[in-house]
Design a protein around this motif. Sequence first.
Motif, PDB file in Angstrom:
ATOM      1  N   GLU A   1       0.842  -1.185   0.000  1.00 46.03           N
ATOM      2  CA  GLU A   1       0.000   0.000   0.000  1.00 46.03           C
ATOM      3  C   GLU A   1       0.884   1.245   0.000  1.00 46.03           C
ATOM      4  O   GLU A   1       1.776   1.391   0.831  1.00 46.03           O
ATOM      5  CB  GLU A   1      -0.903  -0.010   1.236  1.00 46.03           C
ATOM      6  N   MET A   2       0.633   2.122  -0.972  1.00 44.60           N
ATOM      7  CA  MET A   2       1.433   3.337  -1.169  1.00 44.60           C
ATOM      8  C   MET A   2       0.502   4.501  -1.470  1.00 44.60           C
ATOM      9  O   MET A   2      -0.662   4.277  -1.808  1.00 44.60           O
ATOM     10  CB  MET A   2       2.372   3.160  -2.378  1.00 44.60           C
ATOM     11  N   PRO A   3       1.018   5.720  -1.405  1.00 44.25           N
ATOM     12  CA  PRO A   3       0.191   6.844  -1.848  1.00 44.25           C
ATOM     13  C   PRO A   3      -0.203   6.637  -3.308  1.00 44.25           C
ATOM     14  O   PRO A   3       0.535   6.007  -4.075  1.00 44.25           O
ATOM     15  CB  PRO A   3       1.117   8.057  -1.717  1.00 44.25           C
ATOM     16  N   ILE A   4      -1.346   7.172  -3.690  1.00 45.90           N
ATOM     17  CA  ILE A   4      -1.782   7.066  -5.081  1.00 45.90           C
ATOM     18  C   ILE A   4      -0.749   7.752  -5.960  1.00 45.90           C
ATOM     19  O   ILE A   4      -0.265   8.851  -5.650  1.00 45.90           O
ATOM     20  CB  ILE A   4      -3.179   7.691  -5.268  1.00 45.90           C
ATOM     21  N   TYR A   5      -0.397   7.063  -7.053  1.00 46.74           N
ATOM     22  CA  TYR A   5       0.635   7.595  -7.938  1.00 46.74           C
ATOM     23  C   TYR A   5       0.249   8.978  -8.471  1.00 46.74           C
ATOM     24  O   TYR A   5      -0.866   9.221  -8.908  1.00 46.74           O
ATOM     25  CB  TYR A   5       0.910   6.670  -9.137  1.00 46.74           C
ATOM     26  N   LYS A   6       1.228   9.874  -8.421  1.00 45.58           N
ATOM     27  CA  LYS A   6       1.105  11.202  -9.011  1.00 45.58           C
ATOM     28  C   LYS A   6       2.517  11.618  -9.409  1.00 45.58           C
ATOM     29  O   LYS A   6       3.468  11.469  -8.625  1.00 45.58           O
ATOM     30  CB  LYS A   6       0.511  12.167  -7.980  1.00 45.58           C
ATOM     31  N   HIS A   7       2.665  12.103 -10.635  1.00 46.75           N
ATOM     32  CA  HIS A   7       3.994  12.463 -11.137  1.00 46.75           C
ATOM     33  C   HIS A   7       4.701  13.447 -10.199  1.00 46.75           C
ATOM     34  O   HIS A   7       5.892  13.284  -9.898  1.00 46.75           O
ATOM     35  CB  HIS A   7       3.906  13.043 -12.555  1.00 46.75           C
ATOM     36  N   GLN A   8       3.966  14.447  -9.737  1.00 45.22           N
ATOM     37  CA  GLN A   8       4.569  15.441  -8.846  1.00 45.22           C
ATOM     38  C   GLN A   8       5.084  14.762  -7.572  1.00 45.22           C
ATOM     39  O   GLN A   8       6.158  15.102  -7.078  1.00 45.22           O
ATOM     40  CB  GLN A   8       3.541  16.516  -8.498  1.00 45.22           C
ATOM     41  N   ARG A   9       4.346  13.800  -7.057  1.00 44.37           N
ATOM     42  CA  ARG A   9       4.771  13.071  -5.855  1.00 44.37           C
ATOM     43  C   ARG A   9       6.059  12.294  -6.141  1.00 44.37           C
ATOM     44  O   ARG A   9       6.960  12.252  -5.311  1.00 44.37           O
ATOM     45  CB  ARG A   9       3.650  12.125  -5.415  1.00 44.37           C
ATOM     46  N   GLU A  10       6.131  11.695  -7.341  1.00 44.08           N
ATOM     47  CA  GLU A  10       7.341  10.963  -7.716  1.00 44.08           C
ATOM     48  C   GLU A  10       8.546  11.901  -7.779  1.00 44.08           C
ATOM     49  O   GLU A  10       9.623  11.579  -7.274  1.00 44.08           O
ATOM     50  CB  GLU A  10       7.146  10.270  -9.066  1.00 44.08           C
ATOM     51  N   VAL A  11       8.368  13.077  -8.378  1.00 42.16           N
ATOM     52  CA  VAL A  11       9.448  14.053  -8.498  1.00 42.16           C
ATOM     53  C   VAL A  11       9.900  14.517  -7.115  1.00 42.16           C
ATOM     54  O   VAL A  11      11.095  14.623  -6.838  1.00 42.16           O
ATOM     55  CB  VAL A  11       9.004  15.253  -9.369  1.00 42.16           C
ATOM     56  N   GLU A  12       8.941  14.779  -6.234  1.00 42.65           N
ATOM     57  CA  GLU A  12       9.263  15.308  -4.910  1.00 42.65           C
ATOM     58  C   GLU A  12       9.821  14.257  -3.954  1.00 42.65           C
ATOM     59  O   GLU A  12      10.716  14.554  -3.157  1.00 42.65           O
ATOM     60  CB  GLU A  12       8.012  15.944  -4.288  1.00 42.65           C
ATOM     61  N   SER A  13       9.283  13.032  -4.017  1.00 43.16           N
ATOM     62  CA  SER A  13       9.623  12.029  -3.002  1.00 43.16           C
ATOM     63  C   SER A  13      10.300  10.777  -3.542  1.00 43.16           C
ATOM     64  O   SER A  13      10.739   9.939  -2.762  1.00 43.16           O
ATOM     65  CB  SER A  13       8.346  11.603  -2.261  1.00 43.16           C
ATOM     66  N   GLY A  14      10.321  10.626  -4.852  1.00 48.33           N
ATOM     67  CA  GLY A  14      10.896   9.411  -5.417  1.00 48.33           C
ATOM     68  C   GLY A  14       9.902   8.260  -5.407  1.00 48.33           C
ATOM     69  O   GLY A  14       8.728   8.423  -5.063  1.00 48.33           O
ATOM     70  N   ILE A  15      10.384   7.110  -5.771  1.00 50.39           N
ATOM     71  CA  ILE A  15       9.548   5.910  -5.847  1.00 50.39           C
ATOM     72  C   ILE A  15       9.528   5.243  -4.477  1.00 50.39           C
ATOM     73  O   ILE A  15      10.583   5.012  -3.881  1.00 50.39           O
ATOM     74  CB  ILE A  15      10.088   4.962  -6.933  1.00 50.39           C
ATOM     75  N   PRO A  16       8.349   4.915  -3.967  1.00 51.13           N
ATOM     76  CA  PRO A  16       8.263   4.284  -2.639  1.00 51.13           C
ATOM     77  C   PRO A  16       8.985   2.938  -2.577  1.00 51.13           C
ATOM     78  O   PRO A  16       9.048   2.207  -3.571  1.00 51.13           O
ATOM     79  CB  PRO A  16       6.760   4.088  -2.432  1.00 51.13           C
ATOM     80  N   GLN A  17       9.496   2.617  -1.414  1.00 48.90           N
ATOM     81  CA  GLN A  17      10.208   1.357  -1.210  1.00 48.90           C
ATOM     82  C   GLN A  17       9.323   0.154  -1.531  1.00 48.90           C
ATOM     83  O   GLN A  17       9.805  -0.854  -2.033  1.00 48.90           O
ATOM     84  CB  GLN A  17      10.729   1.267   0.237  1.00 48.90           C
ATOM     85  N   GLN A  18       8.010   0.270  -1.277  1.00 55.35           N
ATOM     86  CA  GLN A  18       7.115  -0.853  -1.555  1.00 55.35           C
ATOM     87  C   GLN A  18       7.134  -1.224  -3.042  1.00 55.35           C
ATOM     88  O   GLN A  18       7.058  -2.404  -3.388  1.00 55.35           O
ATOM     89  CB  GLN A  18       5.670  -0.543  -1.133  1.00 55.35           C
ATOM     90  N   ALA A  19       7.225  -0.253  -3.937  1.00 58.46           N
ATOM     91  CA  ALA A  19       7.299  -0.535  -5.371  1.00 58.46           C
ATOM     92  C   ALA A  19       8.609  -1.252  -5.699  1.00 58.46           C
ATOM     93  O   ALA A  19       8.626  -2.201  -6.491  1.00 58.46           O
ATOM     94  CB  ALA A  19       7.169   0.746  -6.185  1.00 58.46           C
ATOM     95  N   GLU A  20       9.682  -0.797  -5.094  1.00 53.38           N
ATOM     96  CA  GLU A  20      10.982  -1.451  -5.289  1.00 53.38           C
ATOM     97  C   GLU A  20      10.928  -2.895  -4.778  1.00 53.38           C
ATOM     98  O   GLU A  20      11.459  -3.808  -5.416  1.00 53.38           O
ATOM     99  CB  GLU A  20      12.089  -0.681  -4.559  1.00 53.38           C
ATOM    100  N   ASP A  21      10.272  -3.089  -3.640  1.00 53.88           N
ATOM    101  CA  ASP A  21      10.150  -4.434  -3.068  1.00 53.88           C
ATOM    102  C   ASP A  21       9.328  -5.348  -3.967  1.00 53.88           C
ATOM    103  O   ASP A  21       9.671  -6.523  -4.159  1.00 53.88           O
ATOM    104  CB  ASP A  21       9.518  -4.370  -1.669  1.00 53.88           C
ATOM    105  N   PHE A  22       8.246  -4.815  -4.522  1.00 55.91           N
ATOM    106  CA  PHE A  22       7.409  -5.589  -5.445  1.00 55.91           C
ATOM    107  C   PHE A  22       8.227  -5.998  -6.666  1.00 55.91           C
ATOM    108  O   PHE A  22       8.202  -7.159  -7.094  1.00 55.91           O
ATOM    109  CB  PHE A  22       6.176  -4.776  -5.846  1.00 55.91           C
ATOM    110  N   ALA A  23       8.978  -5.069  -7.217  1.00 56.63           N
ATOM    111  CA  ALA A  23       9.820  -5.354  -8.378  1.00 56.63           C
ATOM    112  C   ALA A  23      10.859  -6.427  -8.050  1.00 56.63           C
ATOM    113  O   ALA A  23      11.119  -7.320  -8.863  1.00 56.63           O
ATOM    114  CB  ALA A  23      10.505  -4.075  -8.856  1.00 56.63           C
TER     115      ALA A  23
END
Length: 183
Positions: free
Chosen positions: A41-63
């Motif tokens: 469970e992560m914040p809803i994807y938003k490009h601005q959020r990605e730019v400001e905070s990067g990719i959440p660890q949960q996405a990296e873990d899923f990958a």
Amino acid sequence: MKILAVAGSNSDTSINRQLVTYATTLFENAEVEIVDMNDFEMPIYKHQREVESGIPQQAEDFASKIDSADVLLVALSEHNGTYSSAFKNVFDWTSRIKPRAVWNEVPMLLMATAPGARGGLGVLEAAAKRFPLHGGNIVDTFTLPFFNDNFDKAAQKISNEEKDSELREKIQKISAIETILEK
């Protein structure tokens, strides 16, 4: 053989989790990990959020889980004809990890089930079109209509002999491909 089983639902009573869990039992001598979407469970994807905070660890873990698997079993729940929002968000975030493709060409059996006659066919069709664009190596697809009539919840298995035989054939097909890849 390491199997990663993904139920594309965050429901505690997910029928797609029941289906994918059953499918894992049809492999011989396999190491199995069943993914719970609630763990990603992560914040809803938003490009601005990605730019400001990067990719959440949960996405990296899923990958990382995808990358460590030999076979993917993906059972998608259908919400209004497409993916559940829980799954879509994980998919969206994972797609932003560069330079990877989400599914990394790992052989996949794509599945869906639903209480109705179409058995999740809408989400299955959407995924079959979309996943190859993201490294999805879809070996086959399977749908189980009328889940409540065709799945024995007490025994945790498909009760419809024809559909059970169909799934077993598809499991054999993906197992054979994985055996060839190992050589």
